[in-house]
Design a protein around this motif. Structure first.
Motif, PDB file in Angstrom:
ATOM      1  N   SER A  98      -7.534  -5.234  -2.165  1.00 50.84           N
ATOM      2  CA  SER A  98      -8.193  -3.959  -2.479  1.00 50.84           C
ATOM      3  C   SER A  98      -8.965  -3.451  -1.267  1.00 50.84           C
ATOM      4  N   LEU A  99      -9.629  -4.383  -0.569  1.00 50.53           N
ATOM      5  CA  LEU A  99     -10.382  -4.009   0.633  1.00 50.53           C
ATOM      6  C   LEU A  99      -9.427  -3.477   1.709  1.00 50.53           C
ATOM      7  N   ALA A 100      -8.299  -4.174   1.854  1.00 47.31           N
ATOM      8  CA  ALA A 100      -7.314  -3.758   2.866  1.00 47.31           C
ATOM      9  C   ALA A 100      -6.805  -2.353   2.549  1.00 47.31           C
ATOM     10  N   ARG A 101      -6.618  -2.061   1.244  1.00 41.94           N
ATOM     11  CA  ARG A 101      -6.154  -0.725   0.842  1.00 41.94           C
ATOM     12  C   ARG A 101      -7.220   0.315   1.154  1.00 41.94           C
ATOM     13  N   LEU A 102      -8.482  -0.057   0.929  1.00 37.71           N
ATOM     14  CA  LEU A 102      -9.593   0.841   1.209  1.00 37.71           C
ATOM     15  C   LEU A 102      -9.623   1.207   2.692  1.00 37.71           C
ATOM     16  N   PHE A 103      -9.343   0.213   3.545  1.00 38.80           N
ATOM     17  CA  PHE A 103      -9.335   0.463   4.996  1.00 38.80           C
ATOM     18  C   PHE A 103      -7.972   0.946   5.499  1.00 38.80           C
ATOM     19  N   GLN A 104      -7.102   1.283   4.540  1.00 39.01           N
ATOM     20  CA  GLN A 104      -5.764   1.812   4.842  1.00 39.01           C
ATOM     21  C   GLN A 104      -4.997   0.926   5.819  1.00 39.01           C
ATOM     22  N   TYR A 105      -5.061  -0.389   5.571  1.00 39.08           N
ATOM     23  CA  TYR A 105      -4.337  -1.313   6.438  1.00 39.08           C
ATOM     24  C   TYR A 105      -2.844  -1.125   6.220  1.00 39.08           C
ATOM     25  N   HIS A 106      -2.086  -0.991   7.303  1.00 33.99           N
ATOM     26  CA  HIS A 106      -0.635  -0.971   7.095  1.00 33.99           C
ATOM     27  C   HIS A 106       0.077  -1.928   8.025  1.00 33.99           C
TER      28      HIS A 106
ATOM     29  N   LEU B 191       6.820   2.075   3.555  1.00 38.22           N
ATOM     30  CA  LEU B 191       7.870   1.049   3.516  1.00 38.22           C
ATOM     31  C   LEU B 191       7.496  -0.137   2.628  1.00 38.22           C
ATOM     32  N   SER B 192       6.193  -0.254   2.323  1.00 37.28           N
ATOM     33  CA  SER B 192       5.796  -1.379   1.463  1.00 37.28           C
ATOM     34  C   SER B 192       6.117  -1.095  -0.013  1.00 37.28           C
ATOM     35  N   GLN B 193       6.683   0.085  -0.268  1.00 35.41           N
ATOM     36  CA  GLN B 193       7.063   0.434  -1.646  1.00 35.41           C
ATOM     37  C   GLN B 193       8.428  -0.189  -1.962  1.00 35.41           C
ATOM     38  N   ASN B 194       8.494  -1.505  -1.831  1.00 37.09           N
ATOM     39  CA  ASN B 194       9.757  -2.181  -2.129  1.00 37.09           C
ATOM     40  C   ASN B 194       9.503  -3.267  -3.165  1.00 37.09           C
ATOM     41  N   GLN B 195      10.574  -3.688  -3.853  1.00 36.20           N
ATOM     42  CA  GLN B 195      10.421  -4.607  -4.983  1.00 36.20           C
ATOM     43  C   GLN B 195       9.908  -5.988  -4.563  1.00 36.20           C
ATOM     44  N   LEU B 196      10.113  -6.353  -3.312  1.00 38.38           N
ATOM     45  CA  LEU B 196       9.646  -7.674  -2.871  1.00 38.38           C
ATOM     46  C   LEU B 196       8.121  -7.700  -2.794  1.00 38.38           C
TER      47      LEU B 196
ATOM     48  N   ASN C   1       0.851  -1.181   0.000  1.00 40.70           N
ATOM     49  CA  ASN C   1       0.000   0.000   0.000  1.00 40.70           C
ATOM     50  C   ASN C   1       0.893   1.240   0.000  1.00 40.70           C
ATOM     51  N   ILE C   2       1.218   1.685  -1.209  1.00 38.45           N
ATOM     52  CA  ILE C   2       2.222   2.742  -1.362  1.00 38.45           C
ATOM     53  C   ILE C   2       1.815   4.041  -0.665  1.00 38.45           C
ATOM     54  N   GLN C   3       0.496   4.359  -0.742  1.00 40.82           N
ATOM     55  CA  GLN C   3       0.038   5.638  -0.185  1.00 40.82           C
ATOM     56  C   GLN C   3       0.128   5.656   1.345  1.00 40.82           C
ATOM     57  N   ASP C   4      -0.379   4.603   1.976  1.00 43.65           N
ATOM     58  CA  ASP C   4      -0.503   4.639   3.434  1.00 43.65           C
ATOM     59  C   ASP C   4       0.633   3.946   4.170  1.00 43.65           C
TER      60      ASP C   4
ATOM     61  N   GLU D 260      12.606   9.184  -6.539  1.00 43.26           N
ATOM     62  CA  GLU D 260      12.069  10.116  -5.548  1.00 43.26           C
ATOM     63  C   GLU D 260      12.501   9.656  -4.146  1.00 43.26           C
ATOM     64  N   ASN D 261      12.430  10.584  -3.177  1.00 41.67           N
ATOM     65  CA  ASN D 261      12.831  10.240  -1.800  1.00 41.67           C
ATOM     66  C   ASN D 261      12.152   8.984  -1.272  1.00 41.67           C
ATOM     67  N   GLN D 262      10.805   8.943  -1.444  1.00 40.78           N
ATOM     68  CA  GLN D 262      10.046   7.800  -0.903  1.00 40.78           C
ATOM     69  C   GLN D 262      10.491   6.493  -1.543  1.00 40.78           C
ATOM     70  N   GLU D 263      10.836   6.587  -2.828  1.00 44.72           N
ATOM     71  CA  GLU D 263      11.267   5.369  -3.532  1.00 44.72           C
ATOM     72  C   GLU D 263      12.610   4.897  -2.990  1.00 44.72           C
ATOM     73  N   ILE D 264      13.463   5.846  -2.646  1.00 43.79           N
ATOM     74  CA  ILE D 264      14.763   5.467  -2.079  1.00 43.79           C
ATOM     75  C   ILE D 264      14.560   4.843  -0.699  1.00 43.79           C
ATOM     76  N   VAL D 265      13.608   5.391   0.059  1.00 43.60           N
ATOM     77  CA  VAL D 265      13.310   4.810   1.383  1.00 43.60           C
ATOM     78  C   VAL D 265      12.908   3.340   1.202  1.00 43.60           C
ATOM     79  N   GLY D 266      12.028   3.083   0.236  1.00 48.77           N
ATOM     80  CA  GLY D 266      11.561   1.709  -0.020  1.00 48.77           C
ATOM     81  C   GLY D 266      12.702   0.805  -0.442  1.00 48.77           C
ATOM     82  N   GLN D 267      13.605   1.321  -1.288  1.00 49.20           N
ATOM     83  CA  GLN D 267      14.750   0.522  -1.741  1.00 49.20           C
ATOM     84  C   GLN D 267      15.675   0.185  -0.582  1.00 49.20           C
ATOM     85  N   ALA D 268      15.968   1.211   0.222  1.00 54.14           N
ATOM     86  CA  ALA D 268      16.877   0.982   1.357  1.00 54.14           C
ATOM     87  C   ALA D 268      16.232   0.004   2.345  1.00 54.14           C
TER      88      ALA D 268
END
Ligand code: HEM
Length: 502
Positions: free
Chosen positions: A231-239, A116-121, A110-113, A293-301
């Protein structure tokens, strides 16, 4: 009385609906005529997993029972229907030859909420592709040899601290903690630009965040529901990740990027953070390069921690455990290390690492026997007919590839339960199909860090084995047992060994 009756009726009604839903869900493969082991209600094939058994054991039992009967069988992760792929040819098609039909893993992100889940895995689809192209344009695989000096800097600190902390003999040393310290220092230094010395200073905030990044109320059942209904989990902003860890890693990366962008004109040493940072400068000059972008680097690291910390720690600690139990193998490894260092003027160059043939056999044998990632996941993204079969994989089918079971198949490994580096002697490797050894996966979604991580683990083993010998001690648990509650396969308790200065 009337109230009691109503409560009873409601309970019976709810139980009947649940029973019906479970029965229908677990009848999925029967209705489609796919071979499968009868599932247990409501566990599917996961009865006892998490407590009495590791999921790898379940996959091994099914693989041993059904391989050769069909290219795949039906499998239920609780109520979720999945397909367990048993045949190596099919695996080759799925992972490599026809990988375009299976580009997703189907994990929750869930990239928005949940930054850290913005990683390739975790990522799939267009988000994964977008990032994959950006990383590819950095040509970082081609630049891997440039990372060695940064890795050796961490190794030098580790070696110096080892000399101070363990000058002679230690009757019982927690080797899991020891190698974990080295791995955390590699991550903090190469991916976050923060020098560390975990042997001397263990209680740093970075160390703490590496160990506790999931939410404090993280619940495996909620995570399972997110896997079922993303999709439901994203709707409820599960993180999944703790806000504290997220903020910490975001702030750290932002600070380090500013430092690197404005305080240094040319980088004196090359590491992953510098590579990501350079993408910004290069992308201004050359359209081919895509700015991160910064957030993408955070996800990569962060992917170094998520995908790389437990896997490297488990591999290295299990490797030392096996060497402690088999002194002959350990002795041969140490002799090789000393001969290679003598040949290369005591310098751990790229060529020196390449010359460590037997040590690499030992590492591969550890990855085979203890397979930290016991299975691979793929999601079918387009309808696909498996070659040489009448089976049609449908869009949305989740596939499991039981790598650990394949790694223990006597058809490919002469003594599957024994730790024997000869399994990886070149003449034995040549006789096996490539899909019989998949510790890092294969194809476009294989482990991104495969070559780097091998260097990191070799450097750690050279440092330790060159100076110390390892033997079992009173605290060593023999035989080794695994932590059934984890998806990754790791020992249940930390590994303790006696260390003697050689
Ligand atoms: C002993 C250590 C390691 C092992 C055994 C290992 C193994 C794996 C495996 C089995 C996969 C899934 C491959 C597939 O689905 O085909 C994977 C993916 C991945 N690994 Fe590793 N890994 C290790 C260390 C690392 C490290 C240190 C990093 C640091 C960045 C890393 C980053 C990744 C990433 C980003 C992916 C996802 C790649 C993608 O889907 O594009 N791994 N790894």
């Amino acid at each position: 009385m009337e109230l009691l009756q109503r409560v009873l009726f409601t309970l019976v009604g709810a139980a009947s609906v649940c029973y019906f839903v479970i029965k229908v869900a677990l009848g999925h493969w029967k209705r489609r005529g796919i071979l499968h082991e009868k599932p247990k209600k409501p566990w599917g094939h996961l009865k006892g997993v998490g407590r009495k058994r590791h999921v790898a054991e379940v996959l091994q039992t099914l693989y041993d029972k059904y391989k050769g009967q069909a290219p795949f069988i039906g499998f239920f992760a609780l109520l979720k229907p999945m397909l367990l792929i048993l045949d190596l040819d099919s695996i080759n098609y799925i992972l490599l030859k026809d990988a375009k039909y299976f580009m997703d893993r189907g994990l929750y992100y869930n990239i928005q909420d949940d930054v850290l889940s913005q990683n390739q895995l975790q990522m799939d689809g267009i988000e994964w592709q977008h990032m994959h192209l950006k990383l590819k344009s950095l040509q970082w695989q081609e630049k891997l040899q440039n990372l060695l000096p940064a890795l050796l800097k961490v190794q030098q600190t580790f070696e110096n601290s080892l000399k101070d902390k363990i000058p002679k003999t230690v009757a019982a040393q927690n080797v899991t903690e020891l190698v974990e310290g080295f791995n955390i220092d590699c991550i903090s230094s190469l991916a976050f630009g923060l020098e560390g010395d975990s042997l001397r200073y263990r209680n740093t905030q970075f160390h703490h965040m590496c160990k506790s990044y999931t939410k404090s109320n993280f619940n495996i059942y909620k995570a399972y529901l997110a896997f079922w209904f993303p999709s439901l989990a994203r709707l409820f902003q599960y993180h999944v990740y703790s806000p504290m860890a997220t903020q910490y890693f975001q702030k750290l990366i932002a600070e380090k990027l500013t430092e690197r962008e404005y305080q240094r004109t040319q980088s004196s040493h090359f590491d992953f953070l510098q590579l990501w940072c350079d993408s910004r400068k290069i992308s201004q000059r050359n359209q081919m390069y895509k700015k991160l972008e910064n957030q993408e680097i955070v996800g990569q690291a962060f992917s170094f921690i998520l995908a790389g910390l437990e896997s490297t720690t488990t591999t290295l600690s299990c490797c030392l455990y096996e060497l402690a139990l088999q002194p002959d193998i350990q002795h041969r490894a140490r002799s090789e290390i000393r001969a290679v260092l003598a040949k290369h003027q005591s310098k751990l160059t790229e060529d020196a690492l390449n010359d460590l043939v037997y040590l690499k056999q030992i590492l591969n044998e550890t990855l085979r026997k203890h397979s930290p990632y016991p299975f691979l996941l793929r999601l079918t993204t387009k309808e696909y007919e498996l070659p040489n079969s009448i089976f049609m994989l449908q869009e949305g089918n989740h596939l499991i590839i039981p790598t650990s079971a394949i790694h223990h198949d006597a058809a490919f490994y002469a003594r599957p339960d024994k730790f024997d580096p000869e399994h990886f002697h070149s003449k034995n490797v040549q006789q096996r199909p490539p899909c019989a050894f998949l510790p890092y996966g294969m194809g476009p979604r294989a482990c991104m860090a495969q070559h780097y991580v091998q260097q990191q683990m070799l450097v750690c083993l050279v440092t330790l084995l060159q100076c110390y010998s390892f033997t079992p001690c009173a605290e060593t648990i023999i035989p080794l047992t695994y932590d059934n509650s984890k998806v990754l396969r790791k020992p249940k308790k930390d590994i303790w060994l006696s260390m003697q200065k050689t």
